[in-house]
Design an enzyme around this catalytic site. Sequence first.
Site, PDB file in Angstrom:
ATOM      1  CD  GLN A  97       1.112 -15.586  29.079  1.00  0.00           C
ATOM      2  OE1 GLN A  97       2.248 -15.542  28.638  1.00  0.00           O
ATOM      3  NE2 GLN A  97       0.085 -16.023  28.354  1.00  0.00           N
ATOM      4  CB  SER A  98       5.193 -19.398  34.613  1.00  0.00           C
ATOM      5  OG  SER A  98       6.459 -19.720  35.126  1.00  0.00           O
ATOM      6  CG  ASN A  99       8.825 -15.013  31.872  1.00  0.00           C
ATOM      7  OD1 ASN A  99       8.438 -14.940  30.716  1.00  0.00           O
ATOM      8  ND2 ASN A  99       8.622 -14.036  32.750  1.00  0.00           N
TER       9      ASN A  99
ATOM     10  CB  CYS B 127       6.223 -22.774  33.379  1.00  0.00           C
ATOM     11  SG  CYS B 127       5.626 -23.060  35.063  1.00  0.00           S
TER      12      CYS B 127
END
Length: 361
Positions: free
Chosen positions: A85-87, A89
């Site tokens: 859930q990387s912001n 990325c």
Amino acid sequence: MGEAEQRDGLPALRAVPRRRYTNGPTPLEHLPRLSAALGGPQIWIKRDDQLGLTQGGNKTRKLEFLVAEALAAGADTLVTAGGVQSNHCRLTLAAARREGLECHLVLEEDLVLEDGPQAGPATGSAAPGGNPPEFTGNFLLFDLLGAEGVEVLPQGSDLMARAEELAEELRTQGRKPAVIPVGGSNDTGALGYADCAWELLDQLAENGLPSRQDGLAAMVLPSGSAGMQAGLIAGLRAAGSTIPVVGINVSRPREEQEPKVRALVDAVAQRLDLPPVPAERTVALGDYVGPGYALPTPEMVEAVRVFARTEGILLDPVYTGKAAAGLIDLVRRGVYGPDDTVVFLHSGGVPGLYARTAAFR
């Protein structure tokens, strides 16, 4: 302090290539209802959730410098890594779309937390909802934004090793990849927040707020990959401001996080030809991590609800929710009192909220 004066404050920054993804400064807003509800300091919020690129967030400031560096090196592809859930990325992919570049993501599965309360080492019981379903939140946006590649690796994998390996594979295919570190947190990415320090000091002056420790008690913010905190510490030091920058750790205990932040502070200071920054300027509190990175805590859930119900502001469960939980606890313990003023930095990440709804059941 105007724009020209800001740039004169960090002359070494003017020579660094930069792209622009946000139209003007993000707002600095007073939160009177939250301040009254807590019965503590006057709380202001720096709205970096309103930065440019898809759904905003603090990584946008870092990417203005990181992507410019990649373009200057002739890159046609960005490769980066982060959690599922990387912001970071999401925003790297959004920047790639803006620049017409390919983008490949290397992701790590979340820690699995059973759907029920479990004991955590720092804050007692953890709320359920630590393992988000697929195709929600940021993971959905990776698909909508059309990432050229998305790999999901098991928890504990060496993401950057795989990113470098993938970049080499792309080179053999004739691509020119640039590898961007997790969180965009190297001495290039942190320049975004060295610059932000001057923007923030300008806004403090415009609102009649003090720009030194004897008037502003602290800037409180999430501390993870460390680029935001390190950049601010270095930028404030360059500006002669003594405002404490208090990190609330989201992934590590204090004894591990503070050396990480200090190393990046030193790298940024050297990059900008600044004098050394005293080690005591780095404070990263590890009391609010809970059972682990991205795993919910009851205190985080309360903090998200308090901000939403008093000011209509959404926080995310991984970064700002835990940082706000730390701020609320510090106020309740009297660390910041009614005569103080505190600035809370909203680093964004709200799309992750919709992937972790079980934590709020």
